[in-house]
Scaffold this motif. Structure first.
Motif, mmCIF file in Angstrom:
data_model
loop_
_atom_site.group_PDB
_atom_site.id
_atom_site.type_symbol
_atom_site.label_atom_id
_atom_site.label_comp_id
_atom_site.label_asym_id
_atom_site.label_seq_id
_atom_site.Cartn_x
_atom_site.Cartn_y
_atom_site.Cartn_z
ATOM 1 N N TYR A 197 51.715 31.214 32.330
ATOM 2 C CA TYR A 197 51.333 31.071 30.925
ATOM 3 C C TYR A 197 49.984 30.351 30.809
ATOM 4 N N SER A 230 56.620 18.496 28.607
ATOM 5 C CA SER A 230 56.595 19.145 27.303
ATOM 6 C C SER A 230 55.568 18.462 26.420
ATOM 7 N N HIS A 253 57.226 34.506 29.603
ATOM 8 C CA HIS A 253 57.015 34.030 30.966
ATOM 9 C C HIS A 253 58.234 33.352 31.597
ATOM 10 N N ARG A 254 59.332 33.284 30.867
ATOM 11 C CA ARG A 254 60.526 32.565 31.332
ATOM 12 C C ARG A 254 60.130 31.163 31.779
ATOM 13 N N ASN A 255 60.445 30.775 32.970
ATOM 14 C CA ASN A 255 60.128 29.416 33.417
ATOM 15 C C ASN A 255 58.810 29.325 34.182
ATOM 16 N N ALA A 256 57.977 30.323 34.050
ATOM 17 C CA ALA A 256 56.721 30.366 34.804
ATOM 18 C C ALA A 256 55.572 29.771 33.980
ATOM 19 N N ARG A 257 55.650 28.485 33.717
ATOM 20 C CA ARG A 257 54.592 27.822 32.942
ATOM 21 C C ARG A 257 53.211 28.012 33.563
ATOM 22 N N TYR A 259 56.125 29.695 25.641
ATOM 23 C CA TYR A 259 55.953 30.666 26.724
ATOM 24 C C TYR A 259 57.236 31.293 27.242
ATOM 25 N N TYR A 260 58.403 30.802 26.839
ATOM 26 C CA TYR A 260 59.638 31.239 27.478
ATOM 27 C C TYR A 260 59.909 32.737 27.330
ATOM 28 N N TRP A 303 54.979 23.276 25.274
ATOM 29 C CA TRP A 303 56.415 23.231 25.021
ATOM 30 C C TRP A 303 57.000 24.567 25.462
ATOM 31 N N GLU A 304 58.210 24.530 25.939
ATOM 32 C CA GLU A 304 58.861 25.734 26.466
ATOM 33 C C GLU A 304 58.885 26.887 25.453
ATOM 34 N N HIS A 305 59.032 26.588 24.159
ATOM 35 C CA HIS A 305 59.108 27.656 23.161
ATOM 36 C C HIS A 305 57.833 28.495 23.127
#
Length: 72
Positions: A54, A1, A47-51, A43-44, A39-41
């Motif tokens: 993103y 992150s 893209h959900r968990n597909a960093r 792309y979530y 940070w997850e916020h």
């Protein structure tokens, strides 16, 4: 992150920096050129968990002319 930064050092060299929290290249006396919020916020929702997806799409939106104009 955190954040991925493209920054320029005082001697003109470009560096990629991985930083967290509110840190920026400015705290290291480097000039920020380009940044990516990982940070997850950021792309979530799309893209959900597909960093990696993103990050891959990020390159479609980079304004390279502006980034180049930031170089010293």
């Amino acid at each position: 992150s955190g954040w991925a930064w493209l920054a320029q050092s005082a001697d003109g060299k470009l560096e990629i920096l991985a930083m967290k929290d509110a840190d920026t290249p400015l705290t290291l006396d480097k000039k920020p050129i380009l940044t990516l919020d990982v940070w997850e916020h950021a792309y979530y929702i799309d893209h959900r968990n597909a960093r990696p997806n993103y990050i891959g799409q990020f390159w479609n939106f980079v304004n390279w002319s502006h980034a180049e104009s930031q170089l010293s």
